[in-house]
Design an enzyme around this catalytic site. Structure first.
Site, mmCIF file in Angstrom:
data_model
loop_
_atom_site.group_PDB
_atom_site.id
_atom_site.type_symbol
_atom_site.label_atom_id
_atom_site.label_comp_id
_atom_site.label_asym_id
_atom_site.label_seq_id
_atom_site.Cartn_x
_atom_site.Cartn_y
_atom_site.Cartn_z
ATOM 1 N N HIS A 101 0.858 -1.196 0.000
ATOM 2 C CA HIS A 101 0.000 0.000 0.000
ATOM 3 C C HIS A 101 0.885 1.234 0.000
ATOM 4 O O HIS A 101 1.946 1.242 0.636
ATOM 5 C CB HIS A 101 -0.944 0.015 1.201
ATOM 6 C CG HIS A 101 -0.265 -0.232 2.514
ATOM 7 N ND1 HIS A 101 0.120 -1.494 2.917
ATOM 8 C CD2 HIS A 101 0.125 0.612 3.490
ATOM 9 C CE1 HIS A 101 0.710 -1.416 4.089
ATOM 10 N NE2 HIS A 101 0.744 -0.146 4.465
ATOM 11 N N HIS A 103 0.941 5.128 1.082
ATOM 12 C CA HIS A 103 0.275 6.186 1.846
ATOM 13 C C HIS A 103 0.442 7.488 1.054
ATOM 14 O O HIS A 103 1.560 7.847 0.687
ATOM 15 C CB HIS A 103 0.967 6.413 3.198
ATOM 16 C CG HIS A 103 0.943 5.247 4.137
ATOM 17 N ND1 HIS A 103 0.091 5.194 5.227
ATOM 18 C CD2 HIS A 103 1.684 4.112 4.189
ATOM 19 C CE1 HIS A 103 0.322 4.072 5.902
ATOM 20 N NE2 HIS A 103 1.284 3.398 5.290
#
Ligand code: AMP
Length: 139
Positions: A101, A103
Site C-alpha cells: 500500500h 500512503h
C-alpha cells in the site's frame, strides 16, 4: 505470504467497510483509518503482494497509472499543495499490513502531515561505484 486474506483484501471484497475513494480492475484506494492528516489515503493493488518487490509488472503498472490521478484528486479535495508518499516494506521498516500500500499524506499549511528526520551521510566515489555495480548485477 499468509494464507489468510489481508485486511485490505477483505475491504476490497466489501467484507469490511471502508471510505473508498477509487477503484479500478487492479487498484483500490481508501482513507486511512488512523490518518496522519486529513485526506491521508491508502492506494492498494488488488493483487495481494506483501511487499513492492513481490508485485507483478501488470499490477505495478496499473498502480503507477492510478497514483498521479488519485494524488491530484487529494490535492483538489484538501487544498494542500504538498504531500508525501510513504511505502513501507517489511516489519523493521514499519510495515504493519502485509499487503502493498502507498500512503498519500497531505502536508497541510498548519503542519499536519508527515514529519520525519533522515540520517543521511555522504557517498564516496568508491562506495558509490561498488554499490551501483552490485545492484546492476542483480537486475
Ligand atoms: P503500514 O504501517 O505502512 O503497514 O500502514 C498500514 C496502515 O493501514 C496504517 O496507517 C493503518 O492505520 C491502516 N489501516 C489498518 N486497518 C485499516 C482499515 N480497516 N481501514 C483503513 N486503514 C486501515
Amino acid at each position: 505470504m499468509s494464507a489468510e486474506p489481508s485486511i485490505f483484501t477483505l475491504i476490497i471484497r466489501g467484507q469490511i467497510p471502508s471510505h473508498k475513494v477509487y477503484e479500478d480492475d487492479h487498484v483500490f484506494a481508501l482513507l486511512d483509518i488512523n490518518p496522519f492528516s486529513p485526506g491521508h489515503t491508502l492506494v492498494v493493488p488488488k493483487e495481494e503482494a506483501a511487499t513492492l518487490d513481490a508485485m507483478s509488472e501488470e499490477s505495478a503498472a496499473a498502480l503507477g497509472r492510478a497514483l498521479p490521478r488519485i494524488c491530484r484528486a487529494i490535492l483538489a479535495a484538501t487544498g494542500v499543495d504538498s504531500y508525501n508518499i510513504v511505502q513501507n516494506n517489511g516489519e523493521s521498516a514499519g510495515q504493519t499490513v502485509d499487503h502493498v500500500h502507498f500512503h498519500v499524506i497531505p502536508k497541510h499549511r498548519d503542519g499536519r502531515g508527515l514529519s520525519f528526520s533522515i540520517n543521511s551521510s555522504s557517498l564516496s566515489e568508491e562506495d558509490g561505484a561498488e554499490m551501483a555495480e552490485r545492484i546492476r548485477s542483480h537486475l
